[in-house]
Scaffold this motif. Structure first.
Motif, PDB file in Angstrom:
ATOM      1  N   UNK A   1       0.829  -1.202   0.000  1.00 19.57           N
ATOM      2  CA  UNK A   1       0.000   0.000   0.000  1.00 19.57           C
ATOM      3  C   UNK A   1       0.867   1.257   0.000  1.00 19.57           C
ATOM      4  N   UNK A   2       0.313   2.324  -0.549  1.00 15.52           N
ATOM      5  CA  UNK A   2       0.962   3.634  -0.531  1.00 15.52           C
ATOM      6  C   UNK A   2      -0.107   4.690  -0.357  1.00 15.52           C
ATOM      7  N   UNK A   3       0.278   5.823   0.216  1.00 15.44           N
ATOM      8  CA  UNK A   3      -0.702   6.884   0.414  1.00 15.44           C
ATOM      9  C   UNK A   3      -0.022   8.241   0.465  1.00 15.44           C
TER      10      UNK A   3
ATOM     11  N   UNK B   1       2.507  14.238   3.594  1.00 14.45           N
ATOM     12  CA  UNK B   1       2.909  13.021   4.293  1.00 14.45           C
ATOM     13  C   UNK B   1       2.732  11.869   3.320  1.00 14.45           C
ATOM     14  N   UNK B   2       3.812  11.149   3.030  1.00  8.35           N
ATOM     15  CA  UNK B   2       3.731   9.977   2.163  1.00  8.35           C
ATOM     16  C   UNK B   2       4.107   8.745   2.971  1.00  8.35           C
ATOM     17  N   UNK B   3       3.395   7.640   2.709  1.00  5.44           N
ATOM     18  CA  UNK B   3       3.614   6.421   3.473  1.00  5.44           C
ATOM     19  C   UNK B   3       3.609   5.199   2.569  1.00  5.44           C
ATOM     20  N   UNK B   4       4.503   4.280   2.860  1.00  9.29           N
ATOM     21  CA  UNK B   4       4.580   2.986   2.188  1.00  9.29           C
ATOM     22  C   UNK B   4       4.286   1.917   3.228  1.00  9.29           C
TER      23      UNK B   4
ATOM     24  N   UNK C   1       7.586  13.051   5.922  1.00  5.80           N
ATOM     25  CA  UNK C   1       6.884  14.328   5.984  1.00  5.80           C
ATOM     26  C   UNK C   1       7.733  15.394   5.299  1.00  5.80           C
ATOM     27  N   UNK C   2       7.106  16.215   4.500  1.00  2.00           N
ATOM     28  CA  UNK C   2       7.828  17.286   3.815  1.00  2.00           C
ATOM     29  C   UNK C   2       6.858  18.434   3.588  1.00  2.00           C
ATOM     30  N   UNK C   3       7.358  19.531   3.043  1.00  2.00           N
ATOM     31  CA  UNK C   3       6.468  20.653   2.727  1.00  2.00           C
ATOM     32  C   UNK C   3       6.960  21.387   1.493  1.00  2.00           C
ATOM     33  N   UNK C   4       6.053  22.146   0.896  1.00  2.00           N
ATOM     34  CA  UNK C   4       6.355  22.905  -0.314  1.00  2.00           C
ATOM     35  C   UNK C   4       6.760  24.316   0.076  1.00  2.00           C
TER      36      UNK C   4
END
Length: 220
Positions: A147-149, A206-209, A216-219
């Motif tokens: 899964x990824x999100x 927030x991206x998760x595998x 976590x990152x930001x623009x």
């Protein structure tokens, strides 16, 4: 900070940063949301090594070409040369599994597509492929069930699973290797699930595998 491949424990991966090979429309629902047909064979394109950036660092996006869209994808780090490979050879040539963002200048891409032009200006610009650290392949029991999100500003935007891919990961990489050689340090992006959309300065991502990787990152 210059990007270097690494594992989630911080161990450096002794591989160069190579090209990024991407596949379009590898999730049927994503193809449908952009009103695109699902191709019978993988639709491939590339990003150069200069497109790679560290996902954990703040991300800077172009602001002069219209909307910038995120596309969250499972990223595969190639550890051995692959040429005319089969999927069984591919399995042993994977050095790591992580996440990537295929950042896309969507308005520009639409204009290029209307004219029948290549997409590179919309897909391959500098820092258009932020990558996470990688997990060891042995950490994933079934690569066809991962899964990824992606969550943006606390809202879940994308949630997918590799079992929903049109072209499964090992077979996809084998197919790529029949068209051009994959080298150690290259990265394969495996397609994005539905839910793509625009990102803007100040957004927090927030991206998760699965339960293996969280970034976590930001623009800016």
């Amino acid at each position: 900070m210059q990007y270097k491949h690494q594992y989630v424990d911080g161990t450096a991966v002794d591989l160069p940063v190579g090209k990024v090979i991407c596949v379009g429309r590898n999730y049927a629902e994503h193809a449908a949301e952009l009103d695109n047909p699902v191709p019978s064979q993988p639709m491939l394109f590339m990003k150069p090594s200069t497109a790679v950036a560290d996902m954990a660092e703040p991300l800077e996006i172009p602001l002069d070409y219209g909307e910038v869209h995120y596309e969250t994808e499972i990223a595969i780090l190639i550890g051995e040369p692959l040429k005319n490979a089969n999927k069984f050879v591919v399995e042993g040539a994977i050095a790591g599994i992580g996440l990537g963002l295929d950042l896309t200048l969507r308005d520009l891409q639409s204009k290029l597509k209307e004219r029948g032009y290549p997409w590179e200006k919309a897909k391959a610009f500098d820092a258009s492929c932020p990558l996470s650290a990688f997990v060891e392949p042995a950490a994933i029991a079934d690569i066809d069930d991962v899964s990824l999100s992606l969550t943006v500003n606390g809202e879940l935007r994308q949630a997918g699973n590799s079992r929903l891919m049109v072209h499964k990961i090992y077979a996809l990489i084998a197919y790529m290797s029949h068209h051009f050689t994959l080298l150690p340090g290259d990265v394969v992006m495996t397609g994005t699930p539905a839910g793509v959309g625009a990102i803007n300065p100040g957004d927090r991502l927030l991206v998760e595998l699965a339960d293996l990787l969280r970034v976590e990152t930001h623009i800016l």
